[in-house]
Design a protein around this motif. Structure first.
Motif, PDB file in Angstrom:
ATOM      1  N   SER A  83      -9.896  -2.102 -12.556  1.00  0.00           N
ATOM      2  CA  SER A  83      -8.622  -2.589 -13.272  1.00  0.00           C
ATOM      3  C   SER A  83      -8.236  -1.590 -14.242  1.00  0.00           C
ATOM      4  O   SER A  83      -7.036  -1.311 -14.380  1.00  0.00           O
ATOM      5  N   ALA A 111      -3.455  -1.654  -9.874  1.00  0.00           N
ATOM      6  CA  ALA A 111      -2.457  -2.592  -9.668  1.00  0.00           C
ATOM      7  C   ALA A 111      -2.985  -4.007  -8.849  1.00  0.00           C
ATOM      8  O   ALA A 111      -2.908  -5.189  -9.164  1.00  0.00           O
ATOM      9  N   ASP A 114      -5.727  -5.435 -11.292  1.00  0.00           N
ATOM     10  CA  ASP A 114      -4.958  -5.915 -12.404  1.00  0.00           C
ATOM     11  C   ASP A 114      -5.396  -7.251 -13.010  1.00  0.00           C
ATOM     12  O   ASP A 114      -5.240  -8.152 -12.542  1.00  0.00           O
ATOM     13  N   ASP A 115      -6.171  -6.999 -14.177  1.00  0.00           N
ATOM     14  CA  ASP A 115      -6.716  -8.149 -14.919  1.00  0.00           C
ATOM     15  C   ASP A 115      -7.829  -9.055 -14.060  1.00  0.00           C
ATOM     16  O   ASP A 115      -7.947 -10.181 -14.067  1.00  0.00           O
ATOM     17  N   PRO A 238       1.972 -12.284 -10.564  1.00  0.00           N
ATOM     18  CA  PRO A 238       0.934 -10.906 -10.435  1.00  0.00           C
ATOM     19  C   PRO A 238      -0.105 -11.436  -9.246  1.00  0.00           C
ATOM     20  O   PRO A 238      -0.434 -10.500  -8.551  1.00  0.00           O
ATOM     21  N   ASN A 239      -0.920 -12.589  -9.366  1.00  0.00           N
ATOM     22  CA  ASN A 239      -1.782 -12.766  -8.340  1.00  0.00           C
ATOM     23  C   ASN A 239      -1.340 -12.682  -7.013  1.00  0.00           C
ATOM     24  O   ASN A 239      -1.798 -12.282  -5.890  1.00  0.00           O
ATOM     25  N   ARG A 241       1.243 -10.837  -6.037  1.00  0.00           N
ATOM     26  CA  ARG A 241       1.713  -9.414  -5.971  1.00  0.00           C
ATOM     27  C   ARG A 241       0.211  -8.798  -5.272  1.00  0.00           C
ATOM     28  O   ARG A 241       0.146  -7.836  -4.611  1.00  0.00           O
ATOM     29  N   ARG A 242      -0.892  -9.010  -6.127  1.00  0.00           N
ATOM     30  CA  ARG A 242      -2.171  -8.553  -5.661  1.00  0.00           C
ATOM     31  C   ARG A 242      -2.606  -8.782  -4.187  1.00  0.00           C
ATOM     32  O   ARG A 242      -2.744  -7.821  -3.516  1.00  0.00           O
ATOM     33  N   ASP A 258       2.845   3.481  -7.002  1.00  0.00           N
ATOM     34  CA  ASP A 258       2.550   1.762  -7.532  1.00  0.00           C
ATOM     35  C   ASP A 258       2.303   0.877  -6.421  1.00  0.00           C
ATOM     36  O   ASP A 258       2.190  -0.415  -6.332  1.00  0.00           O
ATOM     37  N   LEU A 263       6.023  -5.374  -9.021  1.00  0.00           N
ATOM     38  CA  LEU A 263       5.902  -6.365  -9.908  1.00  0.00           C
ATOM     39  C   LEU A 263       7.026  -6.880 -10.879  1.00  0.00           C
ATOM     40  O   LEU A 263       7.447  -5.984 -11.623  1.00  0.00           O
ATOM     41  N   ASP A 293      10.182 -15.952 -17.086  1.00  0.00           N
ATOM     42  CA  ASP A 293      10.139 -14.754 -16.285  1.00  0.00           C
ATOM     43  C   ASP A 293      10.908 -14.544 -14.994  1.00  0.00           C
ATOM     44  O   ASP A 293      11.378 -13.848 -14.442  1.00  0.00           O
TER      45      ASP A 293
END
Length: 535
Positions: A83, A111, A114-115, A238-239, A241-242, A258, A263, A293
């Motif tokens: 990450s 990416a 990420d997290d 985000p999840n 997109r992962r 990227d 994102l 968002d």
């Protein structure tokens, strides 16, 4: 073992992980974090993965020979390193202290992870996952593709969870149909502004690979373009997109630094900055803008609206290159909403040739009752791709909704249901193939013409009125429907014909009689319950 068998085997592990507090939706995220490390290992072993290797110390071989709390702690450390690109290590010059070292500078790997955190608490559950993944015959799976296995898990997740974004998971048969109709080409920029798990982009890539011997028929420059520049998507969550980035990478779509999936919000600055596309394939999220968002903040859209689908539609036809083509899944309300909806549809038909509408069956999305359509259009007119007025002359409509099966697990929606539509659509991707009204698949000749659709069936012979394939002129849509595209002419077997209902007084009397009978039965039940209590 087939991909379907493996998908089911991996899915069954969720039942084991429930003891660790992992539910279905969390399980897919939990599984793919580990599964991606394994798949990168297998692709690297097979010589398939040329870019984006995992860094030393963060690979499958750093996990599969460990056990117990050591395994769980090392896995957490690996996720953090993937990450952040950094890791704490013992200082070789001062063993009593730790120093931060860089393990990778790959923005795509950062990416994807990420997290990223694991919710596993029991080392034995992680061991079981690793053991199961190691027992799979990955060599045989290479024939079908690791990406296809991964996609199978995504579809299984959408089917089982039936919540959140999974409600609107686009069925693969529909995606493939849209791609075959729209026919992307090499060197095209192909965009999905609401990418989800990247199903449209992956399908377009696979279509092009089939045309070019997996890109081996291309020169090095064009092959590199296809892998790194041809596909672009945007995803807000985000999840999700992962999942999309993993899906793309496992299918050989690497994108820029990227990745192929940005994102952000296509209805915000990210969408406004997208370069014009040759092809746009999309299934925008349903609903209205509620701030946050996902709010609509673009200033370049002509018509302000809180309806996200109408805003996405504006983005799509504005973002197409002259002569560019789009196929977009949209709910019924986009076809008939008044006010700004009418303005946007009119603008669409002015700037684009809206040549085809496919009315989809209900039940093919996991959100029950959602009625949807696919709109196919080309930027500009048939004769002039730069034309910006009166580009639509005729709209062809295929009704695949009326009196179709109730699709679901027992009756899956397969490509055989879309073949008649593809036949009448024709080979030209811009809808210019010779067309003739009349198509009677799925026993449409047994369906009555809808008497309430008097406008659609005016001066139409009975045979054509029972067809699933009709053509409506732009003038007819403007003057008869006031630019509504809610066009239907077949009678659904479950619909009620108001013209054949009894007089209101008779209906009221029938209702009264049925209520009296129901009250008598309820009285009898109460008396029976009273006797039982006395006993």
């Amino acid at each position: 073992m087939t991909n379907n068998n493996i998908v089911q085997k991996l899915w069954n592990l969720c039942d084991v992980l429930r003891d660790d507090g992992i539910n279905y939706s969390d399980y897919v995220t939990e599984l793919v974090l580990l599964l991606f490390i394994k798949m990168v290992h297998e692709n690297t072993e097979a010589g398939i993965l040329q870019k984006h290797p995992l860094p030393v110390g963060c690979r499958w071989t750093n996990l599969n020979d460990k056990s117990g709390i050591t395994l769980l702690n090392d896995y957490k450390t690996i996720l953090l390193a993937l990450s952040t690109g950094k890791r704490q290590e013992i200082d070789p010059e001062n063993p009593e202290q730790y120093i931060e070292v860089t393990v990778h500078n790959d923005p795509l790997i950062s990416a994807i992870y990420d997290d990223a955190q694991t919710r596993l608490r029991e080392p034995r559950h992680l061991e079981q996952l690793i053991k199961t993944l190691d027992q799979i015959d990955w060599f045989s799976i290479q024939k079908d593709g690791l990406g296809d296995l991964y996609e199978g898990l995504l579809e299984k997740n959408a089917n089982e969870t039936k919540s959140g974004a999974g409600q609107y998971f686009t069925p693969r048969p529909l995606i493939n149909c849209m791609v075959r109709c729209i026919k992307p080409q090499i060197k095209h920029i192909i965009q999905d502004p609401a990418a989800g798990t990247a199903g449209f982009l992956v399908a377009a890539d696979q279509y092009l690979r089939q045309q070019t011997n997996d890109y081996y028929d291309l020169d090095a420059k064009d092959a590199d373009f296809q892998k790194n520049e041809a596909f672009i998507g945007v995803e807000l969550v985000p999840n999700t997109r992962r999942l999309a980035l993993m899906n793309c990478l496992l299918h050989g779509i690497e994108g820029g630094n990227d990745g192929a999936i940005l994102l952000g919000n296509s209805l915000g600055q990210v969408g406004q900055d997208l370069k014009p596309a040759d092809i746009i394939l999309a299934n925008p999220p349903f609903g209205t803008s509620k701030g946050g968002d996902a709010s609509i903040t673009r200033k370049d859209l002509t018509y302000e609206t809180t309806n996200k689908q109408l805003a996405f539609l504006q983005h799509i036809y504005r973002n197409l290159k002259p002569g560019g083509r789009a196929a977009v899944v949209l709910p019924d309300n986009v076809l008939f909403e008044a006010g700004k909806g009418t303005d946007i549809r009119r603008d669409l038909m002015n700037k684009c040739n809206l040549h085809t509408i496919l009315r989809l069956p209900t039940g093919i999305f996991y959100a029950q009752g959602v009625k949807t359509n696919v709109l196919f259009f080309t930027k500009g007119s048939v004769t002039d791709k730069l034309q910006q007025e009166n580009c639509t002359q005729n709209v062809w409509v295929y009704d695949l909704r009326t009196n179709m099966p109730n699709f679901g697990k027992r009756t899956p929606f397969t490509e055989q249901y879309l073949q008649p539509f593809e036949t009448v659509y024709g080979i030209n991707p811009d809808g210019t193939s010779p067309r003739q009204e009349g198509e009677w698949s799925f026993s449409s000749d047994d369906i009555e013409a809808d008497s309430s659709a008097s406008q659609e069936n005016l001066d139409v012979n009975d045979q054509l009125a029972q067809s699933r394939w009709r053509c409506f002129s732009r003038d007819w849509i403007a003057y008869t429907k006031q630019d509504s595209l809610d066009i239907s002419w077949l009678k659904d077997k479950n619909s009620v014909d108001a013209t054949k209902l009894p007089e209101p007084a008779i209906l009221a009397k029938q209702v009264k009689e049925e209520l009296i009978v129901a009250l008598d039965k309820l009285e009898g039940l109460l008396n029976l319950l009273g006797k039982v209590e006395k006993c």
